[in-house]
Design a protein around this motif. Structure first.
Motif, PDB file in Angstrom:
ATOM      1  N   THR A  88      -5.812   6.033  -3.882  1.00  0.00           N
ATOM      2  CA  THR A  88      -5.011   5.865  -2.665  1.00  0.00           C
ATOM      3  C   THR A  88      -5.903   5.638  -1.453  1.00  0.00           C
ATOM      4  O   THR A  88      -5.577   4.834  -0.577  1.00  0.00           O
ATOM      5  N   PHE A  89      -7.044   6.342  -1.397  1.00  0.00           N
ATOM      6  CA  PHE A  89      -7.928   6.126  -0.259  1.00  0.00           C
ATOM      7  C   PHE A  89      -8.591   4.755  -0.339  1.00  0.00           C
ATOM      8  O   PHE A  89      -8.697   4.052   0.673  1.00  0.00           O
ATOM      9  N   LEU A  90      -9.037   4.378  -1.521  1.00  0.00           N
ATOM     10  CA  LEU A  90      -9.650   3.056  -1.668  1.00  0.00           C
ATOM     11  C   LEU A  90      -8.657   1.968  -1.284  1.00  0.00           C
ATOM     12  O   LEU A  90      -9.020   0.976  -0.623  1.00  0.00           O
ATOM     13  N   ALA A  91      -7.399   2.146  -1.665  1.00  0.00           N
ATOM     14  CA  ALA A  91      -6.371   1.167  -1.295  1.00  0.00           C
ATOM     15  C   ALA A  91      -6.152   1.152   0.215  1.00  0.00           C
ATOM     16  O   ALA A  91      -5.910   0.089   0.808  1.00  0.00           O
ATOM     17  N   SER A  92      -6.246   2.324   0.858  1.00  0.00           N
ATOM     18  CA  SER A  92      -6.068   2.377   2.310  1.00  0.00           C
ATOM     19  C   SER A  92      -7.192   1.640   3.025  1.00  0.00           C
ATOM     20  O   SER A  92      -6.956   0.955   4.030  1.00  0.00           O
ATOM     21  N   VAL A  93      -8.413   1.765   2.518  1.00  0.00           N
ATOM     22  CA  VAL A  93      -9.531   1.046   3.120  1.00  0.00           C
ATOM     23  C   VAL A  93      -9.324  -0.465   2.988  1.00  0.00           C
ATOM     24  O   VAL A  93      -9.534  -1.227   3.937  1.00  0.00           O
ATOM     25  N   VAL A  94      -8.888  -0.901   1.804  1.00  0.00           N
ATOM     26  CA  VAL A  94      -8.619  -2.333   1.590  1.00  0.00           C
ATOM     27  C   VAL A  94      -7.514  -2.818   2.521  1.00  0.00           C
ATOM     28  O   VAL A  94      -7.636  -3.880   3.150  1.00  0.00           O
ATOM     29  N   ALA A  95      -6.438  -2.030   2.641  1.00  0.00           N
ATOM     30  CA  ALA A  95      -5.322  -2.418   3.502  1.00  0.00           C
ATOM     31  C   ALA A  95      -5.771  -2.522   4.957  1.00  0.00           C
ATOM     32  O   ALA A  95      -5.445  -3.493   5.658  1.00  0.00           O
ATOM     33  N   GLN A  96      -6.521  -1.521   5.424  1.00  0.00           N
ATOM     34  CA  GLN A  96      -6.992  -1.552   6.814  1.00  0.00           C
ATOM     35  C   GLN A  96      -7.974  -2.703   7.031  1.00  0.00           C
ATOM     36  O   GLN A  96      -7.958  -3.350   8.084  1.00  0.00           O
ATOM     37  N   TYR A  97      -8.803  -2.965   6.054  1.00  0.00           N
ATOM     38  CA  TYR A  97      -9.789  -4.038   6.165  1.00  0.00           C
ATOM     39  C   TYR A  97      -9.100  -5.390   6.383  1.00  0.00           C
ATOM     40  O   TYR A  97      -9.472  -6.158   7.282  1.00  0.00           O
ATOM     41  N   TYR A 115       0.833  -1.204   0.000  1.00  0.00           N
ATOM     42  CA  TYR A 115       0.000   0.000   0.000  1.00  0.00           C
ATOM     43  C   TYR A 115       0.872   1.262   0.000  1.00  0.00           C
ATOM     44  O   TYR A 115       0.584   2.224  -0.719  1.00  0.00           O
ATOM     45  N   SER A 116       1.950   1.272   0.784  1.00  0.00           N
ATOM     46  CA  SER A 116       2.834   2.439   0.832  1.00  0.00           C
ATOM     47  C   SER A 116       3.477   2.690  -0.532  1.00  0.00           C
ATOM     48  O   SER A 116       3.606   3.843  -0.967  1.00  0.00           O
ATOM     49  N   LEU A 117       3.895   1.614  -1.204  1.00  0.00           N
ATOM     50  CA  LEU A 117       4.483   1.760  -2.538  1.00  0.00           C
ATOM     51  C   LEU A 117       3.459   2.311  -3.522  1.00  0.00           C
ATOM     52  O   LEU A 117       3.768   3.194  -4.336  1.00  0.00           O
ATOM     53  N   PHE A 118       2.229   1.792  -3.448  1.00  0.00           N
ATOM     54  CA  PHE A 118       1.164   2.269  -4.323  1.00  0.00           C
ATOM     55  C   PHE A 118       0.851   3.734  -4.029  1.00  0.00           C
ATOM     56  O   PHE A 118       0.696   4.554  -4.947  1.00  0.00           O
TER      57      PHE A 118
END
Length: 347
Positions: free
Chosen positions: A239-248, A73-76
């Motif tokens: 980036t926000f959608l990816a953050s939600v997926v990562a946190q999920y 996620y950080s790389l993305f």
């Protein structure tokens, strides 16, 4: 903005050094606010939650699995963040390449762990040196992105308010408040876009804005059209959608089940709380927000432990990425200073 109106990247077009405002000494009390804020918030948290329970919950965090989730996620995030900055700079400041902006954008993540404003100033300083644009004009573009990053959070949280069904009286009240807040926030953005659209067409208003004390800092806002706002939001949205997926998935790895739509509703508020300039390295305010919105999904100690572990893991991943690019960014800034000094000596 047409291609021929952008500033060329050549040394003889370097902006004068006096365009960078002289730094002012920050009062000691202002420096102390983030540290005091962090101490007070954590004191209140651990006054309610025994610290030993939090320590026990932290010992159960799957660190390696967290790294496996947050590093991609950080790389993305870094790739998209750099792409957004590149687009804005090319649109409003100068022709610059993605590969020129990526190192400085990534290296500033290290500084952002301590002070976000210094990191923003560092990016603007690099653009000033590299592309020969005014420091304040470059800073205007950085602030333009920062404002839309906040509205990106409002956007997804607004969608969450629409689709999420509150559970319990407390959530019903929170969602009701959010609806009012979001109406005001979107009205403010509409007002900003409308005001600058009028300023572009009205010479007296534009002159008043440009000659004001904040005129240089508003350069990008004056040029930006409604489509530019939409483009930046569209670039940053993944980036926000990816953050939600990562946190999920990270929550699931830790044994906490949170509905995806609930994360979309409340996670932006956690990020907004973390961005408040009253704590060090975004710690304290983030944990308080996690407790407020997600305490119903697990014990308070486990929520605090997860929020600390997830935040520190993400910070570590960003720092590692920043450290990889830091030597290159440092060499380039050193070369630019030497080039400027050589040019000044020959004049």
């Amino acid at each position: 903005m047409s291609e021929d109106t952008r500033l060329p990247m050549r040394p003889d077009n370097l902006a004068p050094r006096d365009e960078i405002p002289a730094p002012r000494a920050t009062p000691f009390w202002r420096k102390a606010i983030p540290y005091l804020g962090t101490i007070v918030i954590f004191a209140l948290i651990f006054w309610r939650i025994p610290i030993r329970k939090v320590e026990q919950a932290l010992s159960q965090v799957p660190v390696l699995k967290f790294l496996a989730v947050f590093m991609p996620y950080s790389l993305f995030y870094c790739a998209i963040d750099s792409a957004c900055l590149t687009w804005v700079v090319r649109r409003f400041n100068a022709r610059m390449r993605y590969r020129d902006i990526l190192p400085i954008r990534a290296s500033m993540y290290v500084l952002a762990l301590i002070n976000t404003s210094l990191a923003q100033g560092g990016v603007a300083y690099y653009l000033h040196r590299k592309a020969g644009v005014s420091f304040l004009s470059a800073l205007s573009s950085v602030l333009f992105i920062a404002m839309l990053e906040i509205y990106q959070l409002f956007l997804f949280s607004t969608l969450g308010v629409i689709f999420y069904t509150p559970v319990g009286d407390a959530q019903v009240r929170i969602v009701a408040i959010l609806r009012v807040v979001y109406i005001v926030a979107w009205a403010m953005l509409a007002g900003i876009i409308t005001f600058f659209a009028i300023a572009r067409r009205s010479t007296p208003i534009r002159n008043w804005v440009e000659t004001g004390r904040a005129g240089a800092l508003l350069a990008t806002f004056i040029q930006a059209r409604p489509l530019d706002y939409l483009v930046v939001l569209a670039i940053k949205a993944p980036t926000f959608l990816a953050s939600v997926v990562a946190q999920y998935y990270a929550l699931a790895l830790y044994g906490i089940a949170v509905p995806f739509v609930k994360l979309m509703l409340f996670l932006p508020l956690v990020f907004l709380a973390a961005a408040l300039p009253i704590a060090v390295a975004h710690l304290g305010t983030s944990q308080a927000a996690w407790l407020l919105f997600f305490s119903g999904n697990a014990s308070a100690a486990k929520i605090v432990a997860y929020s600390l572990a997830a935040q520190l893991t993400f910070m570590l991943c960003n720092a590692l990425i920043g450290m990889v690019f830091l030597p290159r960014a440092s060499r380039e800034l050193t070369a630019l200073r030497a080039e400027t000094a050589s040019t000044s000596a020959t004049v």
